[in-house]
Design a protein around this motif. Structure first.
Motif, PDB file in Angstrom:
ATOM      1  N   VAL A 115      -3.171 -19.025 -14.967  1.00  0.00           N
ATOM      2  CA  VAL A 115      -1.966 -19.749 -15.384  1.00  0.00           C
ATOM      3  C   VAL A 115      -0.986 -19.970 -14.241  1.00  0.00           C
ATOM      4  N   SER A 116      -1.236 -19.349 -13.079  1.00  0.00           N
ATOM      5  CA  SER A 116      -0.354 -19.547 -11.934  1.00  0.00           C
ATOM      6  C   SER A 116      -0.580 -20.933 -11.327  1.00  0.00           C
ATOM      7  N   PRO A 117       0.472 -21.670 -11.004  1.00  0.00           N
ATOM      8  CA  PRO A 117       0.296 -23.008 -10.412  1.00  0.00           C
ATOM      9  C   PRO A 117      -0.510 -22.997  -9.122  1.00  0.00           C
ATOM     10  N   ASP A 118      -0.417 -21.906  -8.345  1.00  0.00           N
ATOM     11  CA  ASP A 118      -1.160 -21.850  -7.079  1.00  0.00           C
ATOM     12  C   ASP A 118      -2.443 -21.028  -7.190  1.00  0.00           C
ATOM     13  N   GLY A 119      -2.779 -20.580  -8.405  1.00  0.00           N
ATOM     14  CA  GLY A 119      -4.031 -19.876  -8.615  1.00  0.00           C
ATOM     15  C   GLY A 119      -4.097 -18.488  -8.021  1.00  0.00           C
ATOM     16  N   THR A 120      -2.950 -17.855  -7.767  1.00  0.00           N
ATOM     17  CA  THR A 120      -2.923 -16.515  -7.190  1.00  0.00           C
ATOM     18  C   THR A 120      -2.405 -15.509  -8.203  1.00  0.00           C
ATOM     19  N   ALA A 121      -2.609 -14.236  -7.918  1.00  0.00           N
ATOM     20  CA  ALA A 121      -2.132 -13.157  -8.781  1.00  0.00           C
ATOM     21  C   ALA A 121      -1.548 -12.053  -7.926  1.00  0.00           C
ATOM     22  N   PRO A 122      -0.404 -11.476  -8.320  1.00  0.00           N
ATOM     23  CA  PRO A 122       0.153 -10.348  -7.568  1.00  0.00           C
ATOM     24  C   PRO A 122      -0.817  -9.176  -7.566  1.00  0.00           C
ATOM     25  N   GLU A 123      -0.867  -8.431  -6.475  1.00  0.00           N
ATOM     26  CA  GLU A 123      -1.734  -7.268  -6.353  1.00  0.00           C
ATOM     27  C   GLU A 123      -0.919  -6.054  -5.945  1.00  0.00           C
ATOM     28  N   SER A 124      -1.260  -4.921  -6.524  1.00  0.00           N
ATOM     29  CA  SER A 124      -0.502  -3.704  -6.224  1.00  0.00           C
ATOM     30  C   SER A 124      -0.909  -3.096  -4.889  1.00  0.00           C
ATOM     31  N   ASN A 125      -2.163  -3.301  -4.495  1.00  0.00           N
ATOM     32  CA  ASN A 125      -2.704  -2.743  -3.245  1.00  0.00           C
ATOM     33  C   ASN A 125      -2.653  -1.218  -3.212  1.00  0.00           C
ATOM     34  N   LEU A 126      -2.597  -0.600  -4.410  1.00  0.00           N
ATOM     35  CA  LEU A 126      -2.617   0.855  -4.494  1.00  0.00           C
ATOM     36  C   LEU A 126      -4.031   1.337  -4.817  1.00  0.00           C
ATOM     37  N   PRO A 127      -4.418   2.511  -4.329  1.00  0.00           N
ATOM     38  CA  PRO A 127      -5.720   3.069  -4.703  1.00  0.00           C
ATOM     39  C   PRO A 127      -5.793   3.281  -6.214  1.00  0.00           C
ATOM     40  N   LEU A 128      -7.013   3.225  -6.761  1.00  0.00           N
ATOM     41  CA  LEU A 128      -7.190   3.356  -8.204  1.00  0.00           C
ATOM     42  C   LEU A 128      -6.621   4.661  -8.736  1.00  0.00           C
ATOM     43  N   LEU A 129      -6.861   5.774  -8.026  1.00  0.00           N
ATOM     44  CA  LEU A 129      -6.354   7.066  -8.494  1.00  0.00           C
ATOM     45  C   LEU A 129      -4.832   7.084  -8.546  1.00  0.00           C
ATOM     46  N   ARG A 130      -4.196   6.422  -7.568  1.00  0.00           N
ATOM     47  CA  ARG A 130      -2.738   6.340  -7.565  1.00  0.00           C
ATOM     48  C   ARG A 130      -2.245   5.519  -8.760  1.00  0.00           C
ATOM     49  N   GLU A 131      -2.926   4.422  -9.053  1.00  0.00           N
ATOM     50  CA  GLU A 131      -2.556   3.597 -10.202  1.00  0.00           C
ATOM     51  C   GLU A 131      -2.725   4.372 -11.507  1.00  0.00           C
ATOM     52  N   LEU A 132      -3.824   5.141 -11.608  1.00  0.00           N
ATOM     53  CA  LEU A 132      -4.046   5.941 -12.807  1.00  0.00           C
ATOM     54  C   LEU A 132      -2.962   6.997 -12.963  1.00  0.00           C
ATOM     55  N   TRP A 133      -2.553   7.611 -11.854  1.00  0.00           N
ATOM     56  CA  TRP A 133      -1.500   8.621 -11.908  1.00  0.00           C
ATOM     57  C   TRP A 133      -0.181   8.009 -12.390  1.00  0.00           C
ATOM     58  N   ILE A 134       0.187   6.862 -11.827  1.00  0.00           N
ATOM     59  CA  ILE A 134       1.436   6.205 -12.227  1.00  0.00           C
ATOM     60  C   ILE A 134       1.373   5.791 -13.695  1.00  0.00           C
ATOM     61  N   SER A 135       0.244   5.220 -14.094  1.00  0.00           N
ATOM     62  CA  SER A 135       0.087   4.771 -15.475  1.00  0.00           C
ATOM     63  C   SER A 135       0.167   5.943 -16.442  1.00  0.00           C
ATOM     64  N   GLY A 136      -0.525   7.040 -16.113  1.00  0.00           N
ATOM     65  CA  GLY A 136      -0.481   8.216 -16.987  1.00  0.00           C
ATOM     66  C   GLY A 136       0.898   8.834 -17.059  1.00  0.00           C
ATOM     67  N   ARG A 137       1.573   8.916 -15.918  1.00  0.00           N
ATOM     68  CA  ARG A 137       2.924   9.487 -15.876  1.00  0.00           C
ATOM     69  C   ARG A 137       3.898   8.657 -16.702  1.00  0.00           C
ATOM     70  N   ASP A 138       3.861   7.339 -16.526  1.00  0.00           N
ATOM     71  CA  ASP A 138       4.769   6.476 -17.269  1.00  0.00           C
ATOM     72  C   ASP A 138       4.446   6.481 -18.757  1.00  0.00           C
ATOM     73  N   SER A 139       3.152   6.526 -19.092  1.00  0.00           N
ATOM     74  CA  SER A 139       2.761   6.560 -20.500  1.00  0.00           C
ATOM     75  C   SER A 139       3.268   7.832 -21.169  1.00  0.00           C
ATOM     76  N   LEU A 140       3.239   8.944 -20.448  1.00  0.00           N
ATOM     77  CA  LEU A 140       3.751  10.195 -20.999  1.00  0.00           C
ATOM     78  C   LEU A 140       5.251  10.104 -21.242  1.00  0.00           C
ATOM     79  N   ARG A 141       5.966   9.481 -20.322  1.00  0.00           N
ATOM     80  CA  ARG A 141       7.412   9.307 -20.516  1.00  0.00           C
ATOM     81  C   ARG A 141       7.702   8.432 -21.724  1.00  0.00           C
TER      82      ARG A 141
END
Length: 274
Positions: A115-141
């Motif tokens: 759906v982006s006009p330029d066909g791009t998507a933002p990327e976090s560039n974080l390792p998967l384990l780091r993303e899982l940690w952030i997601s789990g921490r925020d979900s707990l909150r």
């Protein structure tokens, strides 16, 4: 009212998007199925042994004259199961997103590219384990916040008339808000938006959030529906996140990625999880 309709519109658009992308939809079902089995086992266990637990927790009712112990404990058992069901609805999304982080991250990115006009998507560039940690921490909150609301609404439910009419309605709106936060966090976390900023962003457009999350929360009460709606809910929440952030979004009905290089089976990055 327009924001309510727009929020519901994003929910429908998300379901239509996954309907046009069968592979993304199929892989997106797996985390929900795994979580459903776990939750079903827990609820069945509560249904089988909930009354025994209530009887153990209320020994003071043993000396009451019949039929009051049975009525009292039956009421508490029903309330316990209803509270467990509410918590299941509130936490199902968080647990499913945690289980299916790579799948939903890839799905959300593909929606962004589509759906982006330029066909791009933002990327976090974080390792998967780091993303899982952030997601789990925020979900707990979020779970702590949702549990606080659940306890409050549970207590208010004892108020005559109001507890049986107004409180359930408020409960659906609260559920819708937290559901939307969990779903939109897939796209917003990838953009580096922290939990506190996500909550502030959602509160700034409450009607939009309610229009998306409240009907979804109601639908999630129907057995098995949550599993089949989750992929489309993630897709729709990505569209909603783009609106909240004021990002330009083109009509994704003319899918340029169908059969193209953005197919998850051949693309690079997180989509390779497919």
């Amino acid at each position: 009212m327009r924001d309510l309709g727009a929020g519901f519109g994003h929910l429908l658009k998300g379901q239509r998007w996954v309907a046009r992308h069968g592979r993304s939809y199929g892989f997106g079902l797996l985390p929900g199925l795994i979580t459903l089995v776990l939750y079903a086992a827990a609820l069945v266990g509560l249904a089988l042994w909930g009354s025994d637990f209530v009887a153990w927790a209320t020994p003071f009712a043993d000396d009451w004259s019949s039929p009051w112990p049975g009525l009292f404990r039956g009421f508490l058992t029903a309330v316990l199961f209803a509270l467990a069901l509410l918590l299941a609805v509130l936490t199902f999304t968080a647990v499913t997103l945690l289980v299916g982080q790579p799948f939903y991250e890839s799905l959300s990115e593909r929606v962004d590219r589509d759906v982006s006009p330029d066909g791009t998507a933002p990327e976090s560039n974080l390792p998967l384990l780091r993303e899982l940690w952030i997601s789990g921490r925020d979900s707990l909150r979020i779970l702590v916040r949702a549990a606080g609301w659940g306890v409050l609404l549970f207590a208010l439910g004892f108020i005559p008339i109001v507890g049986q009419t107004v409180v359930p309605v408020i409960g659906f709106f609260v559920t819708g808000f937290f559901l939307t936060e969990e779903l939109a966090s897939v796209a917003l976390q990838r953009r580096g938006v922290e939990l506190r900023d996500r909550l502030a962003l959602l509160r700034s457009r409450k009607r939009l959030v309610w229009g998306f999350g409240t009907p979804l929360g109601v639908a999630f009460l129907v057995p098995f529906v949550a599993v089949f709606l989750m992929p489309g809910a993630v897709a729709g929440a990505t569209l909603l996140a783009r609106e909240l952030l004021g990002e330009e979004t083109r009509d994704g009905d003319d899918d340029r990625s169908e059969g193209g290089s953005t197919d998850p089976a051949v693309s690079s990055g997180p989509a390779s999880a497919y």
